[in-house]
Each structure stands twice: as structure tokens, then as C-alpha cells.
Design a protein around this motif. Structure first.
Motif, mmCIF file in Angstrom:
data_model
loop_
_atom_site.group_PDB
_atom_site.id
_atom_site.type_symbol
_atom_site.label_atom_id
_atom_site.label_comp_id
_atom_site.label_asym_id
_atom_site.label_seq_id
_atom_site.Cartn_x
_atom_site.Cartn_y
_atom_site.Cartn_z
ATOM 1 N N GLU A 223 0.814 -1.218 0.000
ATOM 2 C CA GLU A 223 0.000 0.000 0.000
ATOM 3 C C GLU A 223 0.846 1.266 0.000
ATOM 4 N N GLU A 224 1.921 1.281 0.785
ATOM 5 C CA GLU A 224 2.715 2.501 0.948
ATOM 6 C C GLU A 224 4.194 2.163 0.793
ATOM 7 N N ARG A 237 4.928 6.328 -2.941
ATOM 8 C CA ARG A 237 3.677 5.904 -3.575
ATOM 9 C C ARG A 237 2.746 5.438 -2.476
ATOM 10 N N CYS A 238 1.583 6.073 -2.384
ATOM 11 C CA CYS A 238 0.619 5.731 -1.337
ATOM 12 C C CYS A 238 -0.792 5.869 -1.883
ATOM 13 N N ALA A 239 -1.587 4.815 -1.728
ATOM 14 C CA ALA A 239 -2.976 4.823 -2.178
ATOM 15 C C ALA A 239 -3.101 5.246 -3.640
ATOM 16 N N GLY A 240 -2.158 4.794 -4.461
ATOM 17 C CA GLY A 240 -2.206 5.065 -5.885
ATOM 18 C C GLY A 240 -1.643 6.398 -6.304
ATOM 19 N N GLU A 241 -1.239 7.244 -5.359
ATOM 20 C CA GLU A 241 -0.667 8.549 -5.688
ATOM 21 C C GLU A 241 0.837 8.538 -5.492
ATOM 22 N N ARG A 242 1.525 9.439 -6.204
ATOM 23 C CA ARG A 242 2.976 9.542 -6.113
ATOM 24 C C ARG A 242 3.358 10.935 -5.610
ATOM 25 N N PHE A 243 4.409 10.964 -4.773
ATOM 26 C CA PHE A 243 4.884 12.213 -4.197
ATOM 27 C C PHE A 243 6.411 12.240 -4.231
ATOM 28 N N THR A 276 -0.038 13.464 6.526
ATOM 29 C CA THR A 276 0.004 12.972 5.149
ATOM 30 C C THR A 276 1.392 12.403 4.849
ATOM 31 N N GLU A 278 3.446 13.416 2.627
ATOM 32 C CA GLU A 278 4.363 14.544 2.441
ATOM 33 C C GLU A 278 4.795 15.131 3.784
#
Length: 310
Positions: A223-224, A237-243, A276, A278
Motif C-alpha cells: 500500500e505505501e 507511492r501511497c494509495a495510488g498517488e505519487r509524491f 500525510t 508529504e
């Protein structure tokens, strides 16, 4: 989490010798998961429950370790004391750029029998009762094959009960009989991981992944995934998002020991407190930037930065 999480960190603490410029040695204690446990406890504060899971001897160094951990607020109920055994030992040599070289004496360390002794049963049974279980690639190496199997069984049961499993890859080739053996052990436990705190260089050394895209592609079910890249941006990468979260620049690096361990602690603490990815990564970078300006693994308690908004 509404109530303070109960966290167990599993691994090895060793006697640490820090070589000074004049050749003298300063003695303290350190180890990757122990470093993370101390910094995590400091970050979460007095209401948290942070237990360390390991095996020590019945010697004076082991006594001193337990005293230090107790002073840091770590729970010791999962620490075994094995008669006639000793902790491992390592020496840190640091070059002019602050980069480390480690010399180890650990083959007979008590932790190698942590999950195979008659007294290990109640500890293994207790692991699934925690909210978070944390371990590293070094944990996998020092536990040995039988210990790793017991750990894996505990991870499976813990996740069935709703616990989160956090893994820091920390690959050290010299601790394994072969890279193939290490890969097999990692792949078994990675199927039970919810949060992976990965160092990019270690992923390259162990699996040969050439870049961050290959690393992320290798773990679609986790997941993370947090990719630590030293002084470069941390990628998440977390819950399908990238940072991407930039690291803090440090003018003078004294010692990079525990940089990744402290980042992992502050990141995990930030997430457990509801931040979060970030925000958690920024906390991780802040703490790591302080740690690398001080010799040794653990900086003084008054050297911990306060997270933004606290």
C-alpha cells in the motif's frame, strides 16, 4: 488511530565503538531497528507504547543496554536475557566526507537465537497483539532461517488481526551466505508488508533494480512504498498517488550513521499521528538532517527537532 498505537520493533542492538580522529574509541550502543525505536519513541511522546524485541546476554553490556532503553521509554518485556551469551559489537570508522565504514563482530550474538529458544514462545504469541510490527532486512539476516519462519508466521497472524507491518529493507550483503538466499528471504516477508521503507541503493544491490520506476513496479501489492535516496528527493507511492519530497541540505555532514533509521522513525511517527505522506517525509528529512551532524547513531534528546505545527 484513536488510541496510542502499540508498536513492537524487532531486531538487534550491538555495542558500538566510534573511532575518533586521534584513534581513541568512544563506546555506546546502536543497531538499525534500535535506533528507529528510540527516535520513534521520542517522536511519539510519553503516551505511546514502543517495545523492543531482541535477545541479549547476561553480561554488564547487556545490563547497560537495558538501562539505556528504559531511560528512553522503551518497553523491555519482550527482551530475552540468555545466560552465557553476549551482544554483537561493531566499530564505526568515518572518512573526511562523513561516510561510514563498519567493522563487525556478531557471529555469536544472542539475537541469533531470539525466536528459537524455549522462552521465545510467549514473545512470538504476543507479537500479533500489537498495532504495528516493524523490522528490517538486518533483522531477517541475524534471525537465521528458523527464526525468520517464526517471524513470518507472526506477521501473517498479526495482519489477520488488523495490525500493520512496516519493513525497512536495510540490505547488508556480508550478513548473508549469498544474494540468492537474501532475495528468497526478502520475497517471503514482502508479501506481508503494508509499508515498505526502502533505500534505493539497497534495492539496486539486492535485486538489481536500476531506478525508482523499477522499484515501485516490483511492489504493486504494498500500500505505501517510501523510497529513501540520501540527499536526493524521497519518493513515495501511497494509495495510488505519487509524491516527491526534497531532502534538507546540510552544510557539514559529520556522520551519516542512522540517517535512514531516523528518517524511518519520523516518517512512521508522522503517519501514526495522522499526517500525510508529504508531512511525514518532511519530518523524516528534518530529523535525519540533525542526526547526520552529530557523531554516532543516537543524538542527545535535546537535539530532536520539533515537527511543524507542534
Amino acid at each position: 488511530m484513536n488510541s496510542p498505537p502499540r508498536i513492537a520493533l524487532i531486531g538487534e542492538c550491538m555495542i558500538e565503538l566510534q573511532q575518533r580522529a586521534d584513534g581513541s574509541l568512544q563506546q555506546s550502543f546502536g543497531g538499525d531497528t534500535l535506533n528507529t525505536a528510540v527516535y520513534l519513541r521520542r517522536e511519539l511522546g510519553d503516551k505511546s507504547v514502543v517495545d523492543y524485541v531482541t535477545a541479549l546476554g547476561d553480561d554488564s553490556f547487556s545490563d547497560a543496554m537495558c538501562q539505556q532503553w528504559s531511560e528512553e521509554g522503551l518497553g523491555l518485556s519482550r527482551v530475552q536475557r540468555l545466560p552465557g551469551r553476549l551482544p554483537g559489537l561493531y566499530c564505526i570508522q568515518v572518512d573526511a566526507r562523513g561516510e561510514r565504514k563498519f567493522l563487525y563482530w556478531r557471529n555469536e550474538a544472542a539475537v541469533r537465537d531470539c525466536f528459537t529458544t524455549p522462552t521465545a514462545g510467549p514473545i512470538l504469541a504476543a507479537l500479533p497483539t500489537y498495532d504495528v510490527l516493524y523490522f528490517s532486512g538486518i533483522t531477517l539476516a541475524v534471525l537465521g532461517e528458523a527464526g525468520r519462519q517464526h517471524l513470518l508466521e507472526s506477521l501473517v497472524e498479526a495482519r489477520k488481526r488488523g495490525a500493520s507491518v512496516v519493513f525497512d529493507n536495510n540490505y547488508r550483503a556480508r550478513l548473508w551466505t549469498s544474494v540468492e538466499a537474501a532475495r528468497a528471504a526478502y520475497r517471503k516477508v514482502l508479501t506481508q508488508v503494508d509499508m515498505a521503507l526502502l533505500t534505493e541503493d539497497d534495492e539496486h544491490a539486492l535485486f538489481g533494480y536500476a531506478d525508482s520506476e523499477q522499484v515501485f513496479a516490483a511492489y504493486p501489492a504494498i500500500e505505501e512504498v517510501v523510497l529513501k535516496r540520501g540527499a536526493e528527493d524521497c519518493l513515495i507511492r501511497c494509495a495510488g498517488e505519487r509524491f516527491a519530497v526534497p531532502a534538507l541540505k546540510v552544510e557539514t555532514v559529520v556522520d551519516t550513521t542512522a540517517a535512514g533509521d531516523s528518517f524511518s522513525a519520523a516518517y512512521l511517527a508522522g503517519r501514526l499521528k495522522g499526517g500525510t505522506p508529504e508531512q511525514a517525509a518532511r519530518s523524516g528529512h528534518r530529523l535525519a538532517s540533525r542526526v547526520i551532524q552529530v557523531p554516532g547513531a543516537l543524538i542527545p534528546r535535546d537535539g530532536i527537532p520539533v515537527a511543524a505545527g507542534e
